[in-house]
Enzyme design. Sequence first.
Site, PDB file in Angstrom:
ATOM      1  N   GLY A  59       0.817  -1.207   0.000  1.00 38.94           N
ATOM      2  CA  GLY A  59       0.000   0.000   0.000  1.00 38.94           C
ATOM      3  C   GLY A  59       0.843   1.246   0.000  1.00 38.94           C
ATOM      4  O   GLY A  59       2.065   1.189   0.161  1.00 38.94           O
ATOM      5  N   ALA A  60       0.183   2.383  -0.203  1.00 43.46           N
ATOM      6  CA  ALA A  60       0.861   3.672  -0.183  1.00 43.46           C
ATOM      7  C   ALA A  60      -0.023   4.658   0.542  1.00 43.46           C
ATOM      8  O   ALA A  60      -1.242   4.579   0.478  1.00 43.46           O
ATOM      9  CB  ALA A  60       1.148   4.161  -1.597  1.00 43.46           C
ATOM     10  N   GLY A  61       0.597   5.578   1.259  1.00 40.30           N
ATOM     11  CA  GLY A  61      -0.126   6.596   1.992  1.00 40.30           C
ATOM     12  C   GLY A  61       0.441   7.966   1.742  1.00 40.30           C
ATOM     13  O   GLY A  61       1.473   8.115   1.073  1.00 40.30           O
ATOM     14  N   GLY A  62      -0.260   8.972   2.253  1.00 36.49           N
ATOM     15  CA  GLY A  62       0.206  10.328   2.067  1.00 36.49           C
ATOM     16  C   GLY A  62       1.568  10.565   2.699  1.00 36.49           C
ATOM     17  O   GLY A  62       2.332  11.408   2.254  1.00 36.49           O
ATOM     18  N   MET A  63       1.891   9.799   3.759  1.00 41.64           N
ATOM     19  CA  MET A  63       3.164   9.987   4.442  1.00 41.64           C
ATOM     20  C   MET A  63       4.247   9.039   3.949  1.00 41.64           C
ATOM     21  O   MET A  63       5.418   9.256   4.234  1.00 41.64           O
ATOM     22  CB  MET A  63       2.980   9.811   5.956  1.00 41.64           C
ATOM     23  CG  MET A  63       2.146  10.898   6.602  1.00 41.64           C
ATOM     24  SD  MET A  63       1.965  10.662   8.388  1.00 41.64           S
ATOM     25  CE  MET A  63       3.625  11.009   8.945  1.00 41.64           C
ATOM     26  N   GLY A  64       3.875   7.991   3.228  1.00 36.91           N
ATOM     27  CA  GLY A  64       4.906   7.084   2.771  1.00 36.91           C
ATOM     28  C   GLY A  64       4.379   5.777   2.231  1.00 36.91           C
ATOM     29  O   GLY A  64       3.229   5.668   1.833  1.00 36.91           O
ATOM     30  N   GLN A  65       5.240   4.761   2.253  1.00 32.52           N
ATOM     31  CA  GLN A  65       4.972   3.457   1.666  1.00 32.52           C
ATOM     32  C   GLN A  65       4.765   2.424   2.765  1.00 32.52           C
ATOM     33  O   GLN A  65       5.353   2.508   3.833  1.00 32.52           O
ATOM     34  CB  GLN A  65       6.160   3.046   0.774  1.00 32.52           C
ATOM     35  CG  GLN A  65       5.985   1.735   0.063  1.00 32.52           C
ATOM     36  CD  GLN A  65       4.877   1.768  -0.960  1.00 32.52           C
ATOM     37  OE1 GLN A  65       4.755   2.726  -1.726  1.00 32.52           O
ATOM     38  NE2 GLN A  65       4.050   0.748  -0.969  1.00 32.52           N
ATOM     39  N   ASP A  89     -10.361   9.690  12.936  1.00 30.19           N
ATOM     40  CA  ASP A  89     -10.463   9.589  11.476  1.00 30.19           C
ATOM     41  C   ASP A  89     -11.095   8.253  11.087  1.00 30.19           C
ATOM     42  O   ASP A  89     -10.618   7.572  10.181  1.00 30.19           O
ATOM     43  CB  ASP A  89      -9.093   9.744  10.822  1.00 30.19           C
ATOM     44  CG  ASP A  89      -9.204  10.056   9.322  1.00 30.19           C
ATOM     45  OD1 ASP A  89     -10.260  10.574   8.906  1.00 30.19           O
ATOM     46  OD2 ASP A  89      -8.252   9.788   8.583  1.00 30.19           O
TER      47      ASP A  89
END
Length: 542
Positions: free
Chosen positions: A22-28, A136
Amino acid sequence: MESLRPEDPTSIGGYPLLARIGAGGMGQVYLGLTEGGRHVAIKVIRDDFESEQALARFRREVATVERVRSRFAAAMVGAGLAEPPYWLATEYVPGPTLRQAVAAHGPLPPGTCLRLLAALAHGLLEIHRQGIQHRDLKPGNVILAPDGPRLIDFGIARGEGQTQITQTGAWNGTPGYVAPEVVREQQPVPASDVFSLAGTIAYAATGRPPFGGGRIEALIHRTLSGDIDVDGVDPRLAELIELCARKDPADRLPLEELFRRTASEGALADDPGYRRVVGDPRPVPARLEDAIATGLVPPERTTTGRGPGPRSRAAVIAASAAVVVVVLAGALGARAVFQDDGTGPAASGTERPSQGPSAGAAAGSGTGAGGPATGTGGSRAARTPGPDGRPPDELLLKQPTSDYQNVNFSETDHACLPALRPEDSARQRQMQLSAPRTPYKGKTVEFGMRHKWDTPPGYYVAAEVRVPRGAAIGNAVSGAARSKPQLVKDVDWTYLTYPTDFEWAGSGGAYPLIEGTWTIVWLHVHSNGDAYYIGCDGFTVA
């Protein structure tokens, strides 16, 4: 689950890496393996995301996850906070997110929704009693594991005694799920999680965002003054949702009462509707050798050095105590600091879709109708082509103008408006597009493109599909989903199927076909992932 890329590390914190998950706004987020053979999800902060405020937030996430003790949350395994790369490892939880499950299978049955409501109410009760608010909660932050749901992504969670790490006048959360008091006063309370729970279950029951789609301003207005969408929902379930979604937090149904009213529904893991959408967990490699054999790990990348060994819990707590809190003063207009709606540190092995503007945002900065990876800048780290010249899956849209964000296919004019200048006008003149030209009915749709005479070698394209303008579905900002880059062969057609080819981590979220006029934006993808507009098409669903 995706193969490791050349720019990916071989190990993090002493844990060998087996795949990308997966990938997120802050990183991998990677799939890792402990010495005892236990799978872990490792969230690694991007090299270009190391401001004091970002690191303070990440350290607080680590401190919060360390405190959570609940079978409804993924347990922390270790973390590295002393020096880059900063990382957090939690237990790996197999299964789709609630958002992914509903997108793939449609709304859940009323009985399943009631059991899911009971389980999530129980989970929130446990973490609230530990002095922690999630802050959230949304469909992308609920993983549907075979034995029940897990709450993930405590990136903006806040425990008692922790200082707020946002700008004055700003708020954290996801529009459509964040509670009114958070928007108005920037002060979440435990009942704010109850409001978000209502929106999450409303989505599960309807397949629609709880306060509709569209622009952020419209979402916020409906959150503050409109009613939550429970049209067509089973009356008993609709009543519980509405009681949890009242505007005043003091009027909302307390979690204890909510759990009391729903606990008798039975175990969620035994529910046929739940088992249907969860399915059998995707197999994951049990050993590094298995990951090599399946192509997830290139053989030549297994001989490099390992990173520092796993951090002990005591070391994590000590490092977490050094949180740098940054509070910027000033009277700023209220704005949303968006969170990822997909893969968090306990990501499933399927995809992130996050639902949300920051899905796949590791590729660049900025959001808009362009979907998850738009921007005019961004670091070139982790943006190198694969061994065969294939671009990375996450794209960086170059020069995303307001016209690009607003372009939509017009069924009346049989053209996309407003008109956009393509990357290469000469090549666009020989570009042919294919899509249904009469009102279409079906659950999937095929469309394609080709160059009539010749195609340069190594020419990759991707498509962005946008839901009908004004539709009450789509991700909270754009309602757009992107495909992975596709290699175009000389004069041959390149076909894609929606939503099948758009259901992957970082796509932005592929939604079921609904009535209205859909837009297809075609992009030329360079080897480094830079994407340029080359054409536009569309079709109408009857």
